[in-house]
Scaffold this active site. Structure first.
Site, PDB file in Angstrom:
ATOM      1  N   ARG A 162       0.824  -1.228   0.000  1.00  0.00           N
ATOM      2  CA  ARG A 162       0.000   0.000   0.000  1.00  0.00           C
ATOM      3  C   ARG A 162       0.855   1.274   0.000  1.00  0.00           C
ATOM      4  O   ARG A 162       0.508   2.267   0.648  1.00  0.00           O
ATOM      5  CB  ARG A 162      -0.970   0.007   1.200  1.00  0.00           C
ATOM      6  CG  ARG A 162      -1.944  -1.131   1.232  1.00  0.00           C
ATOM      7  CD  ARG A 162      -2.925  -1.140   0.079  1.00  0.00           C
ATOM      8  NE  ARG A 162      -3.681  -2.352   0.089  1.00  0.00           N
ATOM      9  CZ  ARG A 162      -3.356  -3.442  -0.630  1.00  0.00           C
ATOM     10  NH1 ARG A 162      -2.327  -3.429  -1.457  1.00  0.00           N
ATOM     11  NH2 ARG A 162      -4.096  -4.535  -0.553  1.00  0.00           N
ATOM     12  N   SER A 212     -11.205  -0.912   3.456  1.00  0.00           N
ATOM     13  CA  SER A 212     -10.537  -1.378   4.687  1.00  0.00           C
ATOM     14  C   SER A 212      -9.924  -0.179   5.391  1.00  0.00           C
ATOM     15  O   SER A 212      -9.123   0.543   4.808  1.00  0.00           O
ATOM     16  CB  SER A 212      -9.423  -2.362   4.347  1.00  0.00           C
ATOM     17  OG  SER A 212      -9.964  -3.479   3.718  1.00  0.00           O
ATOM     18  N   GLU A 282      -5.085   2.522   6.908  1.00  0.00           N
ATOM     19  CA  GLU A 282      -4.769   2.491   5.461  1.00  0.00           C
ATOM     20  C   GLU A 282      -5.321   3.770   4.832  1.00  0.00           C
ATOM     21  O   GLU A 282      -4.777   4.313   3.887  1.00  0.00           O
ATOM     22  CB  GLU A 282      -5.424   1.246   4.842  1.00  0.00           C
ATOM     23  CG  GLU A 282      -5.148   1.112   3.357  1.00  0.00           C
ATOM     24  CD  GLU A 282      -5.552  -0.247   2.804  1.00  0.00           C
ATOM     25  OE1 GLU A 282      -5.359  -1.270   3.492  1.00  0.00           O
ATOM     26  OE2 GLU A 282      -6.092  -0.277   1.680  1.00  0.00           O
TER      27      GLU A 282
HETATM   28  C1  LIG Z   1     -15.800  -0.136  -0.981  1.00  0.00           C
HETATM   29  C2  LIG Z   1     -14.313   0.044  -1.108  1.00  0.00           C
HETATM   30  C3  LIG Z   1     -13.512  -1.053  -1.393  1.00  0.00           C
HETATM   31  C4  LIG Z   1     -12.117  -0.905  -1.505  1.00  0.00           C
HETATM   32  N1  LIG Z   1     -11.356  -1.989  -1.791  1.00  0.00           N
HETATM   33  C5  LIG Z   1     -10.018  -1.870  -1.906  1.00  0.00           C
HETATM   34  C6  LIG Z   1      -9.194  -3.000  -2.213  1.00  0.00           C
HETATM   35  O1  LIG Z   1      -9.657  -4.104  -2.411  1.00  0.00           O
HETATM   36  N2  LIG Z   1      -7.842  -2.802  -2.306  1.00  0.00           N
HETATM   37  C7  LIG Z   1      -7.263  -1.568  -2.109  1.00  0.00           C
HETATM   38  O2  LIG Z   1      -6.028  -1.457  -2.213  1.00  0.00           O
HETATM   39  N3  LIG Z   1      -8.023  -0.492  -1.808  1.00  0.00           N
HETATM   40  C8  LIG Z   1      -9.363  -0.600  -1.709  1.00  0.00           C
HETATM   41  N4  LIG Z   1     -10.133   0.499  -1.408  1.00  0.00           N
HETATM   42  C9  LIG Z   1      -9.480   1.800  -1.132  1.00  0.00           C
HETATM   43  C10 LIG Z   1      -9.286   2.702  -2.360  1.00  0.00           C
HETATM   44  O3  LIG Z   1     -10.286   2.470  -3.337  1.00  0.00           O
HETATM   45  C11 LIG Z   1      -7.902   2.508  -2.981  1.00  0.00           C
HETATM   46  O4  LIG Z   1      -6.879   2.857  -2.063  1.00  0.00           O
HETATM   47  C12 LIG Z   1      -7.722   3.339  -4.245  1.00  0.00           C
HETATM   48  O5  LIG Z   1      -6.522   2.987  -4.864  1.00  0.00           O
HETATM   49  C13 LIG Z   1      -7.726   4.844  -3.961  1.00  0.00           C
HETATM   50  O6  LIG Z   1      -7.900   5.492  -5.214  1.00  0.00           O
HETATM   51  P1  LIG Z   1      -8.461   6.982  -5.288  1.00  0.00           P
HETATM   52  O7  LIG Z   1      -8.243   7.443  -6.665  1.00  0.00           O
HETATM   53  O8  LIG Z   1      -9.832   7.059  -4.753  1.00  0.00           O
HETATM   54  O9  LIG Z   1      -7.428   7.676  -4.299  1.00  0.00           O
HETATM   55  P2  LIG Z   1      -7.651   8.964  -3.401  1.00  0.00           P
HETATM   56  O10 LIG Z   1      -8.309   8.569  -2.123  1.00  0.00           O
HETATM   57  O11 LIG Z   1      -8.245  10.053  -4.182  1.00  0.00           O
HETATM   58  O12 LIG Z   1      -6.114   9.307  -3.097  1.00  0.00           O
HETATM   59  C14 LIG Z   1      -5.308   8.421  -2.360  1.00  0.00           C
HETATM   60  C15 LIG Z   1      -3.890   8.998  -2.293  1.00  0.00           C
HETATM   61  O13 LIG Z   1      -3.360   9.023  -3.608  1.00  0.00           O
HETATM   62  C16 LIG Z   1      -2.924  10.334  -3.938  1.00  0.00           C
HETATM   63  N5  LIG Z   1      -3.195  10.551  -5.368  1.00  0.00           N
HETATM   64  C17 LIG Z   1      -4.373  10.411  -6.023  1.00  0.00           C
HETATM   65  N6  LIG Z   1      -4.229  10.705  -7.337  1.00  0.00           N
HETATM   66  C18 LIG Z   1      -2.936  11.054  -7.505  1.00  0.00           C
HETATM   67  C19 LIG Z   1      -2.167  11.463  -8.623  1.00  0.00           C
HETATM   68  N7  LIG Z   1      -2.693  11.596  -9.845  1.00  0.00           N
HETATM   69  N8  LIG Z   1      -0.850  11.734  -8.438  1.00  0.00           N
HETATM   70  C20 LIG Z   1      -0.287  11.623  -7.213  1.00  0.00           C
HETATM   71  N9  LIG Z   1      -0.970  11.247  -6.101  1.00  0.00           N
HETATM   72  C21 LIG Z   1      -2.276  10.965  -6.247  1.00  0.00           C
HETATM   73  C22 LIG Z   1      -3.729  11.269  -3.061  1.00  0.00           C
HETATM   74  O14 LIG Z   1      -3.067  12.495  -2.857  1.00  0.00           O
HETATM   75  C23 LIG Z   1      -3.876  10.450  -1.787  1.00  0.00           C
HETATM   76  O15 LIG Z   1      -2.770  10.621  -0.935  1.00  0.00           O
HETATM   77  C24 LIG Z   1     -11.526   0.372  -1.309  1.00  0.00           C
HETATM   78  C25 LIG Z   1     -12.347   1.469  -1.032  1.00  0.00           C
HETATM   79  C26 LIG Z   1     -13.723   1.319  -0.933  1.00  0.00           C
HETATM   80  C27 LIG Z   1     -14.579   2.527  -0.658  1.00  0.00           C
END
Ligand SMILES: Cc1cc2nc3c(=O)[nH]c(=O)nc-3n(C[C@H](O)[C@H](O)[C@H](O)COP(=O)(O)OP(=O)(O)OC[C@H]3O[C@@H](n4cnc5c(N)ncnc54)[C@H](O)[C@@H]3O)c2cc1C
Length: 289
Positions: A162, A212, A282
Site C-alpha cells: 500500500r 478497509s 490504510e
Molecule cells: C468499498 C471500497 C472497497 C475498496 N477496496 C479496496 C481493495 O480491495 N484494495 C485496495 O487497495 N483499496 C481498496 N479500497 C481503497 C481505495 O479504493 C484505494 O486505495 C484506491 O486505490 C484509492 O484510489 P483513489 O483514486 O480514490 O485515491 P484517493 O483517495 O483520491 O487518493 C489516495 C492517495 O493518492 C494520492 N493521489 C491520487 N491521485 C494522484 C495522482 N494523480 N498523483 C499523485 N498522487 C495521487 C492522493 O493524494 C492520496 O494521498 C476500497 C475502497 C472502498 C470505498
C-alpha cells in the site's frame, strides 16, 4: 482555457465517505493541460494543494482543507497497444480492468471493484485477492514538484504494501502504463465477476466507506482483531464498525467526519490495549485544515 474552480465548497459529495468539511477551492480539471495549469496557478499563488482521484481512500476532517483540492476524475482517457494499456490519472480502476478484459489481457482482474482511480491506485499500490498494481505496472509519467515531466520505472516507484515513492517525492501521476499477459477475454471477465461477487457478499457496499480502514497487520487480519475485541457494530454518532465486515468503518447516515476519525482512533486504541497489535490506518486522514 476556462478552469473549473469552486470556492469554499463542501468536500463531502466528492469523497467516498460522504463526510468532511469545506475546501478553500475544489477543482475538477478536464485535461492534463488544465491540471498542469491549475498546479502552476496554485504554486504561483503559494496555495496548498492536494491531488486526489475519487477520494475512496481519503477522509478530510470537518475542519476541511485550507487550500485547493484537485480531483482528477474527469481526466480519464485509456489507450491500448498490444499488451500495454496506458491510462490517465483519473481513469477508474474498473474501466482499466474492463479494457484489459475487452483486449483479452490478464493481470488486472483483482482491481475490478476497487473504486479508485489509476493515480490513487498507483500511489497506494492498491491490491486485492493476492494481486497488486505493481505486479503489472510498467512506467508512469509524472509531474515533478517543479512541474517538469519525469518517467518513472517500476524500480523507481519503490512499491511496497500500500505504498509507492509518490507518498515521499510529491510527484503527481499523469498517466501509467501496465504490461499485461495475453489471455482469454471470457476467462478474464469471469474471474473479474467472481471477485466482484465476493466483494458484494463480504463488504458493506450499501454504505459509504473508504474500504478497509486499517492496513493488514503481519500474520493477522484487522477485521479479525476488531471482531475479537467485540467492536462489530460499535458506533460514534453516524460512524459505525460494519456488522458485515469489521475491517470497514462505514457512514450509516449523516456521520460527521470527526466522529469517523474518533471511531478510527478508538478502534485502534482498543485493539492495541486488548491484543497488543497496533493497527495502522490504510485510509489517508487529513486532520489539519
Ligand atoms: C468499498 C471500497 C472497497 C475498496 N477496496 C479496496 C481493495 O480491495 N484494495 C485496495 O487497495 N483499496 C481498496 N479500497 C481503497 C481505495 O479504493 C484505494 O486505495 C484506491 O486505490 C484509492 O484510489 P483513489 O483514486 O480514490 O485515491 P484517493 O483517495 O483520491 O487518493 C489516495 C492517495 O493518492 C494520492 N493521489 C491520487 N491521485 C494522484 C495522482 N494523480 N498523483 C499523485 N498522487 C495521487 C492522493 O493524494 C492520496 O494521498 C476500497 C475502497 C472502498 C470505498
Amino acid at each position: 482555457m476556462k478552469l473549473s474552480i469552486k470556492e469554499n465548497a463542501s468536500l463531502a459529495p466528492f469523497c467516498s465517505m460522504k463526510a468532511g468539511g469545506n475546501a478553500k477551492y475544489i477543482c475538477t480539471p478536464g485535461s492534463i493541460r488544465e491540471l498542469k495549469c491549475l498546479l502552476s496557478l496554485m504554486k504561483e499563488k503559494n496555495e496548498r494543494f492536494m491531488v486526489l482521484g475519487n477520494a475512496s481512500n481519503t477522509l478530510f476532517s470537518d475542519e476541511g482543507f485550507d487550500g485547493a483540492v484537485i480531483f482528477t476524475s474527469k481526466i480519464n482517457g485509456i489507450i491500448s497497444e498490444g499488451r500495454t494499456i496506458t491510462a490517465e490519472c483519473g481513469a477508474p480502476l474498473n474501466a482499466l480492468s474492463l479494457q484489459a478484459a475487452k483486449n483479452s489481457l490478464g493481470g488486472l482482474e483483482f482491481a475490478y471493484g476497487i473504486p479508485g482511480t489509476v493515480g490513487g491506485g498507483v500511489f497506494m499500490n492498491a491490491g486485492a485477492f493476492g494481486g497488486e498494481l505493481c505486479d503489472c505496472f510498467h512506467t508512469a509519467l509524472c509531474f515533478t514538484p517543479d512541474l517538469e515531466e519525469a518517467t518513472l520505472t517500476k524500480e523507481e516507484m519503490r512499491f511496497s504494501y500500500r505504498k509507492s515513492i509518490l507518498s515521499e517525492n510529491g510527484y503527481i501521476l499523469v498517466n501509467a502504463s501496465f504490461l499485461l499477459d495475453e489471455g482469454d477475454g471470457k476467462a478474464v471477465k469471469s474471474k473479474m465477476d467472481a471477485f466482484m461477487s465476493m466483494r458484494r457478499e463480504k463488504q458493506p457496499l450499501e454504505y459509504p466507506s473508504c474500504g478497509s480502514t486499517f492496513k493488514r497487520p503481519k500474520g493477522n487480519f484487522a477485521g479479525h482483531l476488531i471482531e475479537q475485541c467485540d467492536l462489530k457494530g460499535y458506533s460514534i454518532g453516524g460512524a459505525s464498525v460494519s456488522e458485515k465486515h469489521a475491517g470497514f468503518i462505514i457512514n450509516k447516515g449523516g456521520a460527521a467526519a470527526n466522529d469517523i476519525i474518533k471511531l478510527i482512533d478508538f478502534v485502534s486504541d482498543t485493539v492495541f490495549e486488548k491484543t497488543g497489535v497496533k493497527l495502522e490506518p490504510e485510509i489517508k486522514i487529513v486532520r489539519q485544515r
